[in-house]
Motif scaffolding. Structure first.
Motif, PDB file in Angstrom:
ATOM      1  N   TYR A 288    -108.724  -0.666 -40.456  1.00  0.00           N
ATOM      2  CA  TYR A 288    -107.564  -1.583 -40.652  1.00  0.00           C
ATOM      3  C   TYR A 288    -107.147  -2.377 -38.926  1.00  0.00           C
TER       4      TYR A 288
ATOM      5  N   THR B 139    -110.063   4.693 -42.198  1.00  0.00           N
ATOM      6  CA  THR B 139    -109.727   3.413 -42.507  1.00  0.00           C
ATOM      7  C   THR B 139    -108.628   2.654 -41.987  1.00  0.00           C
TER       8      THR B 139
ATOM      9  N   PRO C 281    -118.763   3.086 -42.224  1.00  0.00           N
ATOM     10  CA  PRO C 281    -118.120   4.033 -41.708  1.00  0.00           C
ATOM     11  C   PRO C 281    -119.226   5.299 -41.258  1.00  0.00           C
TER      12      PRO C 281
ATOM     13  N   THR D 118    -110.299  -1.087 -49.864  1.00  0.00           N
ATOM     14  CA  THR D 118    -109.224  -0.480 -49.424  1.00  0.00           C
ATOM     15  C   THR D 118    -108.628  -1.166 -48.208  1.00  0.00           C
ATOM     16  N   VAL D 119    -109.585  -1.704 -47.139  1.00  0.00           N
ATOM     17  CA  VAL D 119    -108.924  -2.585 -46.115  1.00  0.00           C
ATOM     18  C   VAL D 119    -108.819  -4.005 -46.693  1.00  0.00           C
TER      19      VAL D 119
ATOM     20  N   GLY E  69    -115.064   1.432 -47.648  1.00  0.00           N
ATOM     21  CA  GLY E  69    -113.842   1.029 -47.463  1.00  0.00           C
ATOM     22  C   GLY E  69    -113.359  -0.425 -47.548  1.00  0.00           C
TER      23      GLY E  69
END
Length: 192
Positions: A177, A173, A122, A21-22, A18
Motif C-alpha cells: 500500500y 500488504t 507478493p 485488499t490494497v 492482494g
C-alpha cells in the motif's frame, strides 16, 4: 465541473495477490469510486453454477464464462471513463494485460484519461498464505496444485499501454500500500 485528466487506477495480478485488499484501502482513503471484478460477476456466476452445475472443473467453468464476465467489468469501466470519473479497478486481467492496446480501446477519443497500472506480486510464501487465509472455494484447484500453478504464472507481466506502470513486489500488504501511494504521488507530480 472536473478539470484536468481523469485517473484510472488498475490493480492486476493472480488470485490472492492482494489486489482487492490494497485497492479497497486506496478507495476508502481517497473516496475514489471502486469496481471489483468479483463483486460484479460473482452473483451472476454463482447463479449459473447453482442452476446448471459446473459441468467441469471450477477453473474451466470460469474460463467458459470469462468473456461475459469481463464484458461486464469493461462496460462499467467505460461508463466511468466516459463520465470523466476517477476510478479504481481490481481484477486478474490475465488476458487483458497481454493486449498492448487494451487501455486505448477503453478511452473515448476526446477524453483526457491517465491510467496507472499496479501489477501485484507478493513473494511466494505470502501469496500462498493469502490464498489459504481467504479460504475461497474458487482457490481450491489452485491450492491443490500450488507448485504447478505458481510455475505457470510466475513470469506474467502486463504488456498493456498504461501511462504509468508499476510492478508491486512485496511481502506485506501494508508495504504494498505504501508503494502504491508513493507511485501515485510520483504520477501527480509528473502530470501537473
Amino acid at each position: 465541473m472536473r478539470t484536468g485528466p481523469s485517473i484510472l487506477i488498475v490493480f492486476s495480478g493472480q488470485p490472492g495477490t492482494g489486489k482487492t485488499t490494497v485497492a479497497r484501502k486506496l478507495a476508502r482513503d481517497t473516496g475514489i469510486a471502486y469496481l471489483d471484478y468479483d463483486t460484479l460477476v460473482q452473483p451472476f456466476l454463482r447463479g449459473i453454477e447453482k442452476e446448471y452445475g459446473l459441468g467441469e472443473s471450477r477453473l474451466e467453468f470460469y474460463r467458459k464464462w470469462r468473456q461475459q464476465s469481463y464484458g461486464t467489468l469493461v462496460a462499467a469501466m467505460r461508463e466511468n471513463i466516459s463520465l470523466n470519473c476517477p476510478l479504481i479497478v481490481s481484477a486478474p486481467f490475465s488476458a487483458e494485460m497481454m493486449d498492448p492496446s487494451f487501455f486505448s480501446s477503453l478511452r473515448e477519443e476526446d477524453l483526457d484519461t491517465r491510467v496507472i497500472s499496479f501489477h501485484m506480486v507478493p513473494d511466494d510464501a505470502v501469496h500462498l498464505e493469502m490464498l489459504q487465509r481467504r479460504s475461497s472455494y474458487r482457490d481450491e484447484e489452485i491450492l491443490e496444485d500450488w507448485e504447478g500453478y505458481l510455475a505457470s504464472h510466475r513470469n506474467e507481466k502486463p504488456l498493456w499501454n498504461a501511462d504509468a506502470e508499476y510492478e508491486i513486489v512485496f511481502s506485506d500488504t501494508e508495504e504494498a500500500y505504501k508503494a502504491v501511494l508513493s507511485a501515485i504521488d510520483e504520477c501527480k507530480k509528473i502530470w501537473r
